[in-house]
Enzyme design. Structure first.
Site, mmCIF file in Angstrom:
data_model
loop_
_atom_site.group_PDB
_atom_site.id
_atom_site.type_symbol
_atom_site.label_atom_id
_atom_site.label_comp_id
_atom_site.label_asym_id
_atom_site.label_seq_id
_atom_site.Cartn_x
_atom_site.Cartn_y
_atom_site.Cartn_z
ATOM 1 N N HIS A 242 -3.052 3.046 21.067
ATOM 2 C CA HIS A 242 -4.151 3.382 20.138
ATOM 3 C C HIS A 242 -5.329 3.994 20.906
ATOM 4 C CE1 HIS A 242 -2.636 -0.069 17.390
ATOM 5 N NE2 HIS A 242 -2.409 1.051 16.736
ATOM 6 N N LYS B 279 -1.073 -9.413 4.096
ATOM 7 C CA LYS B 279 -0.422 -9.723 5.364
ATOM 8 C C LYS B 279 -1.031 -10.977 5.979
ATOM 9 C CE LYS B 279 0.788 -5.110 7.065
ATOM 10 N NZ LYS B 279 0.418 -4.140 8.101
ATOM 11 N N ARG C 257 4.934 8.128 17.664
ATOM 12 C CA ARG C 257 5.615 7.770 18.919
ATOM 13 C C ARG C 257 7.078 8.176 18.917
ATOM 14 N NH1 ARG C 257 4.141 1.654 18.002
ATOM 15 N NH2 ARG C 257 4.823 2.526 16.022
ATOM 16 N N SER D 56 1.706 -2.751 18.276
ATOM 17 C CA SER D 56 1.003 -4.017 18.013
ATOM 18 C C SER D 56 2.009 -5.106 17.678
ATOM 19 C CB SER D 56 0.022 -3.848 16.846
ATOM 20 O OG SER D 56 -0.958 -2.905 17.165
HETATM 21 O O1 PNS Z 1 -1.454 0.595 11.377
HETATM 22 P P1 PNS Z 1 -0.730 0.752 10.081
HETATM 23 O O2 PNS Z 1 -0.466 -0.611 9.472
HETATM 24 O O3 PNS Z 1 0.516 1.575 10.217
HETATM 25 O O4 PNS Z 1 -1.720 1.534 9.084
HETATM 26 C C1 PNS Z 1 -1.341 1.854 7.775
HETATM 27 C C2 PNS Z 1 -2.534 2.430 6.963
HETATM 28 C C3 PNS Z 1 -3.719 1.498 7.024
HETATM 29 C C4 PNS Z 1 -2.943 3.773 7.565
HETATM 30 C C5 PNS Z 1 -2.057 2.647 5.497
HETATM 31 O O5 PNS Z 1 -1.440 1.466 5.048
HETATM 32 C C6 PNS Z 1 -3.175 3.037 4.536
HETATM 33 O O6 PNS Z 1 -3.768 4.078 4.665
HETATM 34 N N1 PNS Z 1 -3.473 2.161 3.576
HETATM 35 C C7 PNS Z 1 -4.520 2.368 2.598
HETATM 36 C C8 PNS Z 1 -3.957 2.476 1.179
HETATM 37 C C9 PNS Z 1 -3.591 3.896 0.830
HETATM 38 O O7 PNS Z 1 -4.389 4.788 0.877
HETATM 39 N N2 PNS Z 1 -2.304 4.108 0.434
HETATM 40 C C10 PNS Z 1 -1.795 5.374 -0.019
HETATM 41 C C11 PNS Z 1 -1.549 6.367 1.092
HETATM 42 S S1 PNS Z 1 0.065 6.287 1.748
#
Ligand code: PNS
Length: 169
Positions: free
Chosen positions: A21, A45, A94, A132
């Protein structure tokens, strides 16, 4: 006329932030004037670190990096990005599996708001195996996460896994 300030949001769970990150945040900071590292407040979660601690860890790790801010958000990412004046979402890729997922998310976000562009960045090869999820697993099983996370995160993990509240004796 002054050039517009390019603001990007780098969203994620950051549970915890890894060296992968960090590499991506530094790349994003070179590309954009302002990078908001935004932690999703996801109540469904069971996190390793609660959101307030993840924010504290991020502030600790990212202190002194100019143009980099830390925040939390709930709801749709595109709504948060527009509210912050950000036209760019940064994500890292990645592997081929990541690309599949990121492609789907980027296209969905474009569908929701075409004014928000997604920029996918590659972490350095030395971090392309770091996640993570694996950091949490190693930490939970008592292994060393040295080299996978910034040193400050090692201390937070040490407190989390050896702190008085987790002792079961
Ligand atoms: O680190 P992560 O868990 O892969 O991050 C995921 C994240 C936070 C980027 C994604 O879950 C997100 O943007 N959530 C917000 C809800 C949203 O906008 N959903 C619709 C778009 S796919």
């Amino acid at each position: 006329m002054a050039a517009p300030i390019r603001t990007a949001v780098f969203p994620g769970s950051f549970d915890p932030i890894t060296n992968g990150h960090l590499d991506l945040i530094d790349q994003a900071a070179r590309l954009c004037d302002r990078v908001i590292v935004a932690v999703l407040k996801n109540t469904r979660k069971t996190p390793f670190f609660p959101v307030d601690e993840r924010l504290a860890i991020l502030r600790d790790v990212l202190a002194g990096r100019s143009g980099v801010e830390v925040d939390a958000f709930a709801g749709l990412l595109v709504d948060y990005a527009r509210a912050k004046g950000a036209g760019v979402v940064i994500r890292g890729v990645r592997s081929a599996a990541d690309l599949d997922y990121e492609r789907q998310m980027a296209l969905t976000n474009r569908h929701l708001d075409p004014r928000v562009d997604t920029v996918l960045l590659l972490p350095s090869a030395e971090f392309s195996h770091v996640s993570s999820t694996l950091v949490r697993e190693i930490a939970t099983l008592g292994g060393s996460v040295r080299g996978l996370v910034p040193p400050a995160v090692e201390s937070w993990i040490e407190r989390r896994t050896h702190g008085p509240e987790t002792r079961t004796v």
